[in-house]
Design a protein around this motif. Structure first.
Motif, PDB file in Angstrom:
ATOM      1  N   GLN A 163       0.814  -1.212   0.000  1.00 36.07           N
ATOM      2  CA  GLN A 163       0.000   0.000   0.000  1.00 36.07           C
ATOM      3  C   GLN A 163       0.847   1.262   0.000  1.00 36.07           C
ATOM      4  OE1 GLN A 163      -3.220  -0.067   2.992  1.00 36.07           O
ATOM      5  NE2 GLN A 163      -4.508  -0.358   1.193  1.00 36.07           N
ATOM      6  N   ARG A 164       1.915   1.269   0.780  1.00 35.89           N
ATOM      7  CA  ARG A 164       2.787   2.451   0.815  1.00 35.89           C
ATOM      8  C   ARG A 164       3.381   2.754  -0.553  1.00 35.89           C
ATOM      9  NH1 ARG A 164       4.698   0.332   5.783  1.00 35.89           N
ATOM     10  NH2 ARG A 164       6.577  -0.457   4.742  1.00 35.89           N
ATOM     11  N   GLU A 165       3.625   1.699  -1.342  1.00 31.01           N
ATOM     12  CA  GLU A 165       4.203   1.873  -2.673  1.00 31.01           C
ATOM     13  C   GLU A 165       3.144   2.192  -3.725  1.00 31.01           C
ATOM     14  OE1 GLU A 165       7.417   1.945  -3.569  1.00 31.01           O
ATOM     15  OE2 GLU A 165       7.914   1.818  -1.436  1.00 31.01           O
ATOM     16  N   GLY A 166       1.888   2.312  -3.289  1.00 31.36           N
ATOM     17  CA  GLY A 166       0.835   2.726  -4.210  1.00 31.36           C
ATOM     18  C   GLY A 166       0.058   1.613  -4.883  1.00 31.36           C
ATOM     19  N   TYR A 167       0.283   0.371  -4.478  1.00 30.97           N
ATOM     20  CA  TYR A 167      -0.456  -0.748  -5.049  1.00 30.97           C
ATOM     21  C   TYR A 167      -1.860  -0.832  -4.432  1.00 30.97           C
ATOM     22  CZ  TYR A 167       4.056  -2.489  -6.771  1.00 30.97           C
ATOM     23  OH  TYR A 167       5.271  -2.625  -7.398  1.00 30.97           O
ATOM     24  N   PHE A 168      -2.841  -1.216  -5.234  1.00 32.60           N
ATOM     25  CA  PHE A 168      -4.195  -1.463  -4.762  1.00 32.60           C
ATOM     26  C   PHE A 168      -4.319  -2.958  -4.468  1.00 32.60           C
ATOM     27  CE2 PHE A 168      -4.379   2.423  -7.089  1.00 32.60           C
ATOM     28  CZ  PHE A 168      -5.426   3.169  -6.552  1.00 32.60           C
ATOM     29  N   VAL A 169      -4.414  -3.325  -3.200  1.00 32.76           N
ATOM     30  CA  VAL A 169      -4.468  -4.730  -2.806  1.00 32.76           C
ATOM     31  C   VAL A 169      -5.920  -5.177  -2.694  1.00 32.76           C
ATOM     32  CG1 VAL A 169      -3.846  -6.425  -1.059  1.00 32.76           C
ATOM     33  CG2 VAL A 169      -2.279  -4.534  -1.574  1.00 32.76           C
ATOM     34  N   VAL A 170      -6.243  -6.298  -3.330  1.00 35.63           N
ATOM     35  CA  VAL A 170      -7.596  -6.862  -3.298  1.00 35.63           C
ATOM     36  C   VAL A 170      -7.509  -8.324  -2.866  1.00 35.63           C
ATOM     37  CG1 VAL A 170      -9.670  -7.390  -4.632  1.00 35.63           C
ATOM     38  CG2 VAL A 170      -8.336  -5.333  -5.174  1.00 35.63           C
ATOM     39  N   LEU A 171      -8.255  -8.687  -1.834  1.00 35.77           N
ATOM     40  CA  LEU A 171      -8.337 -10.090  -1.436  1.00 35.77           C
ATOM     41  C   LEU A 171      -9.334 -10.802  -2.342  1.00 35.77           C
ATOM     42  CD1 LEU A 171      -8.352  -9.894   2.471  1.00 35.77           C
ATOM     43  CD2 LEU A 171      -6.414  -9.917   0.875  1.00 35.77           C
ATOM     44  N   ALA A 172      -8.931 -11.946  -2.897  1.00 33.10           N
ATOM     45  CA  ALA A 172      -9.770 -12.723  -3.810  1.00 33.10           C
ATOM     46  C   ALA A 172      -9.763 -14.173  -3.336  1.00 33.10           C
ATOM     47  CB  ALA A 172      -9.252 -12.617  -5.235  1.00 33.10           C
ATOM     48  N   SER A 173     -10.852 -14.592  -2.719  1.00 33.68           N
ATOM     49  CA  SER A 173     -10.877 -15.873  -2.027  1.00 33.68           C
ATOM     50  C   SER A 173     -12.034 -16.751  -2.481  1.00 33.68           C
ATOM     51  CB  SER A 173     -10.988 -15.628  -0.515  1.00 33.68           C
ATOM     52  OG  SER A 173     -11.115 -16.835   0.195  1.00 33.68           O
ATOM     53  N   ALA A 182     -13.489  -6.525  -2.079  1.00 37.64           N
ATOM     54  CA  ALA A 182     -13.279  -7.932  -1.765  1.00 37.64           C
ATOM     55  C   ALA A 182     -13.945  -8.810  -2.816  1.00 37.64           C
ATOM     56  CB  ALA A 182     -13.849  -8.259  -0.396  1.00 37.64           C
ATOM     57  N   VAL A 183     -13.259  -9.881  -3.195  1.00 46.00           N
ATOM     58  CA  VAL A 183     -13.793 -10.877  -4.124  1.00 46.00           C
ATOM     59  C   VAL A 183     -13.992 -12.174  -3.350  1.00 46.00           C
ATOM     60  CG1 VAL A 183     -13.374 -12.166  -6.254  1.00 46.00           C
ATOM     61  CG2 VAL A 183     -12.558  -9.803  -6.045  1.00 46.00           C
ATOM     62  N   GLY A 184     -15.226 -12.625  -3.258  1.00 53.71           N
ATOM     63  CA  GLY A 184     -15.527 -13.866  -2.540  1.00 53.71           C
ATOM     64  C   GLY A 184     -16.127 -14.914  -3.456  1.00 53.71           C
ATOM     65  N   GLU A 185     -16.310 -16.106  -2.905  1.00 52.17           N
ATOM     66  CA  GLU A 185     -16.967 -17.209  -3.619  1.00 52.17           C
ATOM     67  C   GLU A 185     -16.356 -17.474  -4.995  1.00 52.17           C
ATOM     68  OE1 GLU A 185     -21.178 -17.598  -3.472  1.00 52.17           O
ATOM     69  OE2 GLU A 185     -21.359 -16.286  -1.722  1.00 52.17           O
ATOM     70  N   ASN A 186     -15.025 -17.497  -5.047  1.00 54.42           N
ATOM     71  CA  ASN A 186     -14.331 -17.787  -6.309  1.00 54.42           C
ATOM     72  C   ASN A 186     -14.728 -16.838  -7.435  1.00 54.42           C
ATOM     73  OD1 ASN A 186     -12.608 -19.999  -5.671  1.00 54.42           O
ATOM     74  ND2 ASN A 186     -14.400 -21.313  -5.520  1.00 54.42           N
ATOM     75  N   GLY A 187     -14.924 -15.570  -7.088  1.00 53.06           N
ATOM     76  CA  GLY A 187     -15.274 -14.579  -8.098  1.00 53.06           C
ATOM     77  C   GLY A 187     -16.760 -14.380  -8.286  1.00 53.06           C
ATOM     78  N   GLY A 188     -17.588 -15.129  -7.558  1.00 46.10           N
ATOM     79  CA  GLY A 188     -19.032 -15.025  -7.715  1.00 46.10           C
ATOM     80  C   GLY A 188     -19.655 -13.822  -7.041  1.00 46.10           C
ATOM     81  N   VAL A 189     -18.951 -13.243  -6.058  1.00 45.02           N
ATOM     82  CA  VAL A 189     -19.476 -12.091  -5.320  1.00 45.02           C
ATOM     83  C   VAL A 189     -18.345 -11.077  -5.147  1.00 45.02           C
ATOM     84  CG1 VAL A 189     -20.627 -11.298  -3.227  1.00 45.02           C
ATOM     85  CG2 VAL A 189     -21.068 -13.603  -4.075  1.00 45.02           C
ATOM     86  N   VAL A 190     -18.631  -9.819  -5.498  1.00 43.15           N
ATOM     87  CA  VAL A 190     -17.635  -8.752  -5.384  1.00 43.15           C
ATOM     88  C   VAL A 190     -18.308  -7.549  -4.738  1.00 43.15           C
ATOM     89  CG1 VAL A 190     -15.980  -7.296  -6.608  1.00 43.15           C
ATOM     90  CG2 VAL A 190     -16.548  -9.565  -7.516  1.00 43.15           C
TER      91      VAL A 190
END
Length: 237
Positions: free
Chosen positions: A33-43, A63-71
């Motif tokens: 984050q400090r380096e300017g990256y947008f971090v997204v958890l995808a689970s 957040a990306v949940g359910e293998n991409g089924g819910v965002v």
């Protein structure tokens, strides 16, 4: 400044073998984050769990949940598919009780129905039986290494990744994806740079741009170092 998004799986990627997140992982997320990256958890896990982690860990908040089924991002929620959950659960009870156990998470899931493997059951056998049964219903079966997942075709982390980029405002110059199982491969194929820890199956390693020497969260820490050295950003003009 280039806009770069980093999509990260949770179980056995951010976590250790016992599925715990260490302070070193939190520090690595803060570095990104400090380096300017947008971090997204995808689970593969249920959206409320992934969003809760995203809310309290150093991430973009999407957040990306359910293998991409819910965002979602806490204000908006996109459900990217339809499934008759009760039918799937009934069929599993009637035809696959030898292999599968219902998960409590299904109370909170919309698109991707998940099952634990019964103790002592070979994962390959369970996945094969589930694909035979659910494939005849037009559904897809994947195994994350943690659980078995049933969802409609077209639900995957690659689709979820694209929707998350939209929620973040688009205009990204580079996308990084990090994961450890077959449910992450669709995400790898969308990203510009992909990486996995050392314990990932061979078929996942073949899809990755970089394979860490260490497994689990130690592998993630190694990957963060690689990304911060420039693998995760386009060259400056």
């Amino acid at each position: 400044m280039a806009r770069v998004a980093v999509f990260v799986d949770v179980d056995w990627t951010l976590t250790d073998r016992e599925r715990r997140i260490s302070s070193r992982v939190v520090e690595a997320l803060e570095r990104l984050q400090r380096e300017g990256y947008f971090v997204v958890l995808a689970s593969a896990t249920a959206y409320p769990i992934v969003y809760g982690l995203s809310r309290y860990l150093p991430t973009s908040g999407v957040a990306v949940g359910e293998n991409g089924g819910v965002v979602g991002d806490g204000r908006r929620l996109e459900i990217l598919g339809r499934i008759d959950k009760e039918l799937v659960l009934r069929v599993a009870r009637e035809r696959l009780s030898c292999c599968l156990e219902d998960s409590w998470q299904n109370l909170f899931r919309f698109v991707d129905v998940t099952f634990a493997l019964r103790k002592g059951v070979d994962p390959g056998y369970a996945v094969g039986e589930a694909r035979h049964v659910f494939g005849a219903m037009g559904l897809e079966v994947k195994y994350s290494g943690v659980a078995l997942h049933v969802h409609p075709p077209g639900v995957n982390k690659g689709v979820g990744l694209r929707k998350a980029l939209e929620m973040l405002g688009g205009g990204f110059d580079y996308v990084v994806a990090v994961g450890d199982s077959e449910v992450d491969v669709d995400m790898f194929r969308v990203a510009d740079f992909s990486a996995c820890p050392a314990h990932a199956p061979e078929e996942v390693k073949k899809e990755a741009s970089y394979v860490a020497k260490a497994p689990y969260s130690d592998g993630f820490l190694e990957i963060v170092d690689v990304v911060l050295r420039g693998a995760g950003k386009p060259a400056k003009e």
